[in-house]
Design an enzyme around this catalytic site. Structure first.
Site, PDB file in Angstrom:
ATOM      1  N   PRO A   1       0.806  -1.230   0.000  1.00 16.81           N
ATOM      2  CA  PRO A   1       0.000   0.000   0.000  1.00 16.81           C
ATOM      3  C   PRO A   1       0.835   1.274   0.000  1.00 16.81           C
ATOM      4  O   PRO A   1       0.428   2.285  -0.581  1.00 16.81           O
ATOM      5  CB  PRO A   1      -0.832  -0.137   1.280  1.00 16.81           C
ATOM      6  CG  PRO A   1      -1.002  -1.613   1.460  1.00 16.81           C
ATOM      7  CD  PRO A   1       0.302  -2.204   0.997  1.00 16.81           C
TER       8      PRO A   1
ATOM      9  N   GLU B   1      11.092  -8.701 -17.879  1.00 19.46           N
ATOM     10  CA  GLU B   1       9.829  -8.177 -17.380  1.00 19.46           C
ATOM     11  C   GLU B   1       9.432  -6.889 -18.098  1.00 19.46           C
ATOM     12  O   GLU B   1       8.267  -6.709 -18.477  1.00 19.46           O
ATOM     13  CB  GLU B   1       9.931  -7.938 -15.874  1.00 19.46           C
ATOM     14  CG  GLU B   1      10.100  -9.228 -15.078  1.00 19.46           C
ATOM     15  CD  GLU B   1      10.402  -8.975 -13.615  1.00 19.46           C
ATOM     16  OE1 GLU B   1      10.053  -7.894 -13.112  1.00 19.46           O
ATOM     17  OE2 GLU B   1      10.983  -9.864 -12.964  1.00 19.46           O
TER      18      GLU B   1
ATOM     19  N   GLY C   1     -15.572   8.309 -33.231  1.00 18.85           N
ATOM     20  CA  GLY C   1     -16.710   9.110 -32.813  1.00 18.85           C
ATOM     21  C   GLY C   1     -17.416   8.473 -31.629  1.00 18.85           C
ATOM     22  O   GLY C   1     -16.788   7.884 -30.748  1.00 18.85           O
TER      23      GLY C   1
END
Length: 388
Positions: free
Chosen positions: A131, A246, A343
């Site tokens: 985190p 990687e 679009g």
């Protein structure tokens, strides 16, 4: 320009990949995106068909092919169908994890995990990000503390690809709190059935909806000493070894995604009528396509060179960082500008360009944010100048 990167073997593999994706992935994509999870059976079928397990040695049930171009072929067919969110877990479990096991694993570790990966019976993950520690892995706080002959792991990891389905995870943890993180970090293999290991629900993301991504927690997870992968306190050194592969996995995937977006768009604009002609007949449209195709062609030349260098064992981490940064930035731009040419239909998820718009934004973030890639490249430039 004619591309001469591939051989007949690569093109034969392309046909196998295309048929598998059309049969086993495309029909289930919407269902898997709603569930935020793919069916595990897809992995087993991919292994049986020879789509995954290519680089795993034959003694462990793989094909024993260490040619990165096969990875590129697979990426191209995935991109053409817009099914990256359902197959992106392969990049970790089949692309990254085997590299660590082959480079640093013991014979026992290789026999157990590589055999399982090659058969599709096992899915692997690698737990780096936390985190509060993303691209800067030196900030990780997950710890592994020795207790007799065992190690006890505590910490939380997030944004982990294959976090829900994984049967084992390679965990990056601090093992020497008194040393610099680059010298006091180790890798451990943790089986998913270990007491104290928990996984959260699939995370809901901006894109890559079918990709299995979760938060993992480790609460007094006890592993034996033979769970250590590689040398103690050498985790960062081990992580560096596989960086070229990687980063090129991401870079080559972005090339495939940009090329696919161009192909979809060119097909669309020369069929869609507007003001008495097709959209493609307007000079602005042709200029847009001309610029983007030229830049994608240039990226292709660089990525192809990187692939051959990787096969030869000569690709540097810095050059791979260039491929990752250049490719992901260009793919995001290509998809964005191509969507404009569709679009209103470009905003509809039934069109692959819309799915690509939300799926491909992550390319500039994961695998090391592009800002980090540029810093690495810049420091290399500075170092070369100072060493003169």
């Amino acid at each position: 320009m004619k591309r001469d990167l591939y051989t007949d073997d690569h093109e034969a593999f392309r046909g196998t990949v295309a048929a598998f994706l059309d049969r086993e992935v495309v029909p289930h994509l919407e269902e898997w995106e709603e569930d935020h999870l793919v069916d595990r059976q897809m992995w087993r079928k991919a292994a049986q068909t020879g789509i995954i397990g290519l680089a795993i040695p034959e003694e462990f049930g793989g094909a024993g092919v260490s040619d990165f171009r096969f990875e590129m072929v697979r990426s191209e067919e995935i991109a053409r169908r817009g099914v990256a969110s359902a197959t992106s877990g392969w990049g970790v479990s089949d692309g990254i994890v085997p590299g660590y096991l082959l480079s640093f694993g013991t014979q026992t570790q290789q026999e157990k995990y590589l055999t399982g990966l090659a058969s599709g019976e096992m899915i692997g993950a690698i737990a780096m990000t936390e985190p509060n520690a993303g691209s800067d892995l030196q900030g990780i706080t997950t710890k592994a503390v020795r207790d007799g002959e065992d190690w006890v792991i505590n910490g939380t990891k997030t944004f982990i690809t294959n976090g829900v389905h994984c049967d084992f995870v390679i965990v990056v943890a601090r093992t020497n709190p008194d040393a610099k993180p680059s010298r006091g970090t180790s890798l451990f293999i943790v089986d998913a059935d270990a007491p104290g290991f928990e996984r959260g629900r699939p995370l809901k993301k901006l894109g890559m909806d079918a990709q299995d991504t979760a938060e993992l927690s480790f609460s007094d997870v006890r592993v034996r000493s033979d769970a250590l992968l590689g040398e103690l306190d050498s985790g960062f050194i081990h992580l560096m070894v596989n960086l070229p592969t990687e980063r090129l996995l991401i870079g080559s995937g972005t090339l495939a995604g940009a090329r696919a977006a161009l192909e979809w768009t060119a097909d669309y604009v020369f069929e869609r009528p507007a003001f008495g002609q097709t959209i493609g007949d307007f000079q602005n449209t042709r200029f847009e396509l001309a610029e983007l195709e030229t830049r994608v062609d240039a990226l292709e030349a660089f990525i192809d060179r990187c692939a051959l260098a990787l096969n030869a064992g000569e690709l540097t981490a810095v050059d791979a960082a260039k491929a990752k940064y250049l490719g992901s930035d260009l793919e995001i731009e290509v998809v964005n500008r191509c969507l404009q040419l569709f679009g209103g239909y470009g905003y509809m998820l039934e069109y692959p360009i819309a799915r690509a718009f939300k799926d491909n934004r992550i390319q500039a973030i994961f695998g090391g944010a592009n800002e980090v890639m540029k810093d690495l490249i810049g420091r290399d430039i500075a170092g070369r100048r100072r060493s003169r």
